[in-house]
Scaffold this active site. Structure first.
Site, mmCIF file in Angstrom:
data_model
loop_
_atom_site.group_PDB
_atom_site.id
_atom_site.type_symbol
_atom_site.label_atom_id
_atom_site.label_comp_id
_atom_site.label_asym_id
_atom_site.label_seq_id
_atom_site.Cartn_x
_atom_site.Cartn_y
_atom_site.Cartn_z
ATOM 1 N N VAL A 74 46.170 45.974 39.292
ATOM 2 C CA VAL A 74 44.978 46.313 38.519
ATOM 3 C C VAL A 74 44.760 47.822 38.601
ATOM 4 C CG1 VAL A 74 42.491 45.960 38.235
ATOM 5 C CG2 VAL A 74 43.927 44.058 38.989
ATOM 6 N N ALA A 119 43.703 52.081 41.828
ATOM 7 C CA ALA A 119 44.489 50.898 41.448
ATOM 8 C C ALA A 119 44.731 50.040 42.690
ATOM 9 C CB ALA A 119 45.825 51.327 40.851
ATOM 10 N N LYS A 120 45.164 48.848 42.503
ATOM 11 C CA LYS A 120 45.539 47.992 43.637
ATOM 12 C C LYS A 120 46.477 46.914 43.122
ATOM 13 C CE LYS A 120 44.301 47.560 48.040
ATOM 14 N NZ LYS A 120 43.766 48.638 48.890
ATOM 15 N N GLY A 121 47.352 46.450 44.011
ATOM 16 C CA GLY A 121 48.262 45.378 43.628
ATOM 17 C C GLY A 121 48.319 44.329 44.710
#
Ligand code: GLU
Length: 432
Positions: A74, A119-121
């Site tokens: 995201v 962001a992050k995953g």
């Protein structure tokens, strides 16, 4: 009574907003926005991530069968620069949790003044159940699936819960294989020999220790032999933070992991505990020490409490039992919004996550720059730059807390939003 954030979520019905972490992030955002009179059009944009990617990651297990894992990346906001944020391998990863963590990264990078977005995953998996080969396959396929949206100028992942330098090395290799040349700038948190930065491994914990020192300075106190510390967690953030504070004389009276905690009023033997867990064992099995539960650790009568494991551990149900005078949020979102309100009303000095654990992304930023320039810095340079950046951010947050007469948690968000609002207005909105 419903709070504004809840009303908003009920009206969207989107799965993006369903996790407690997203709800908390949103209601903290809305509260800060109202305190500082943030432009409502900027608030409207920040409620949503810019882009949320869901992918499926099929891998062949060692027994020959195929298993598919759900995974996400995201990108919440990229006004200040390329996306930045970790990749989490954990069974509770969801689109909504990843979205909330991406939003926190936007605020963290803005607060510290990095030219990076948030962001992050994550992959919904228990990494402890997979072999090394299976983990490698998972990482490489995930990297391939999100590959079109990732890159040194687009979005730069890093380690988070359940991932480490090895994960980043596989990620960097997969991306580089597709391009045909080694690309250092695509991920940070890499091992030194494949383009990592000195000091990155300890940076989050070191930043936590720096921020605790800054907080003590504002209270005209110093860390010394009479300072007691309890650390919830005993991993990548907790260990270096505990080591740093212990080297200043503080007594680390308790640490914990998923199995439970260990306690010693004269100070834990950190070396022994670290050696124990490094060999893949849990603290509950450590011999010759007093055992306490994670819940007991959180309510110990100590000067400093560092929740440095997962989110949502201090809630409205146990915040009243917290006796520490300083709570340093080493993890992302360890205190719920209601818990923060209770702690703040008790006069606890809260060092908010987006400031307290920002040392990690700050040295990630240094690693990214070093990778782009193919020129690497020495450790003194890294630690002194980290100190100065965090000190500056701490003073900025403290000044916002005085200006708006709010606790440090709200102040950090206001500080971050002020920077973002300025940049978002200057860049404007396409197509306008
Ligand atoms: N996962 C870390 C965080 O939550 C580090 C992110 C990064 O270095 O990009 O801040």
């Amino acid at each position: 009574m419903l709070e504004t954030g809840e009303i908003f979520m009920k009206s969207t019905g989107s799965p993006l907003f369903e996790s407690p972490l997203y709800q908390d992030a949103l209601s903290q955002l809305e509260q800060a926005a109202s305190t500082m009179s943030l432009d409502p059009n900027i608030l409207e944009r920040l409620r949503y991530p810019k882009r949320a990617i869901q992918v499926s990651v099929p891998i062949r297990l060692d027994d020959g069968t195929v298993k598919t894992f759900e995974a996400y990346r995201v990108q919440h906001n990229m006004t200040l620069g390329p996306g930045k944020g970790g990749i989490r391998f954990h069974p509770e990863v969801s689109l909504s949790q990843t979205g909330a963590l991406a939003m926190l990264m936007t605020f963290k990078c803005a607060l510290v003044g990095l030219p990076l977005g948030g962001a992050k995953g994550g992959v919904r998996v228990d990494p402890l159940q997979l072999s090394r080969q299976e983990l490698q396959a998972l990482t490489r396929r995930y990297a391939t699936e999100i590959g079109p949206f990732i890159g040194p100028d687009k979005d730069i992942p890093a380690p988070d819960i359940g991932t480490d330098g090895q994960t980043m090395a596989w990620f960097m290799d997969t991306y580089s294989q597709e391009l045909g040349y080694a690309t250092h700038g695509v991920v940070t948190g890499k091992p030194i020999v494949v383009g990592g930065s000195l000091g990155r491994a300890e940076s989050t914990g070191k930043g936590v220790a720096f921020c605790i020192n800054f907080a003590y300075q504002t209270m005209n106190k110093t860390i010394n032999e009479s300072t007691t510390v309890a650390v919830h967690g005993f991993g990548k953030v907790a260990i270096p933070a505990a080591q740093d504070l212990a080297s200043q004389g503080a007594k680390i009276v308790a640490v914990s992991d998923v199995s439970g905690g260990v306690y010693n009023s004269n100070g834990i033997n950190l070396k022994k505990a670290i050696e124990w867990v490094k060999r893949g064992r849990v603290l509950a099995d450590l011999e010759g020490v007093e055992k306490i539960s994670n819940e007991e650790l959180l309510s110990l009568d100590v000067d400093i409490l560092i929740p440095a494991a997962v989110s949502g551990v201090i809630t409205k149900d146990n915040a009243n039992r917290v006796k520490a005078k300083v709570v340093a949020e080493g993890a992302n979102g360890p205190c719920t919004k209601e818990a923060i309100e209770i702690l703040a009303s008790k006069g606890v000095f809260i060092i908010p996550d987006i400031l307290c654990n920002a040392g990690g992304v700050t040295v990630s930023y240094f690693e990214w720059i070093q990778g782009l320039q193919h020129f690497f810095w020495d450790l003194d340079q890294i630690n002194s730059k980290l100190h100065d950046i965090l000190h500056h951010a701490f003073k900025y947050v403290y000044s916002c807390s005085e200006k708006y007469n709010v606790d440090m948690k709200s102040a950090a968000l206001i500080a971050a939003l002020s920077r973002l609002e300025g940049a978002m207005k200057l860049r404007g909105m396409w197509p306008g």
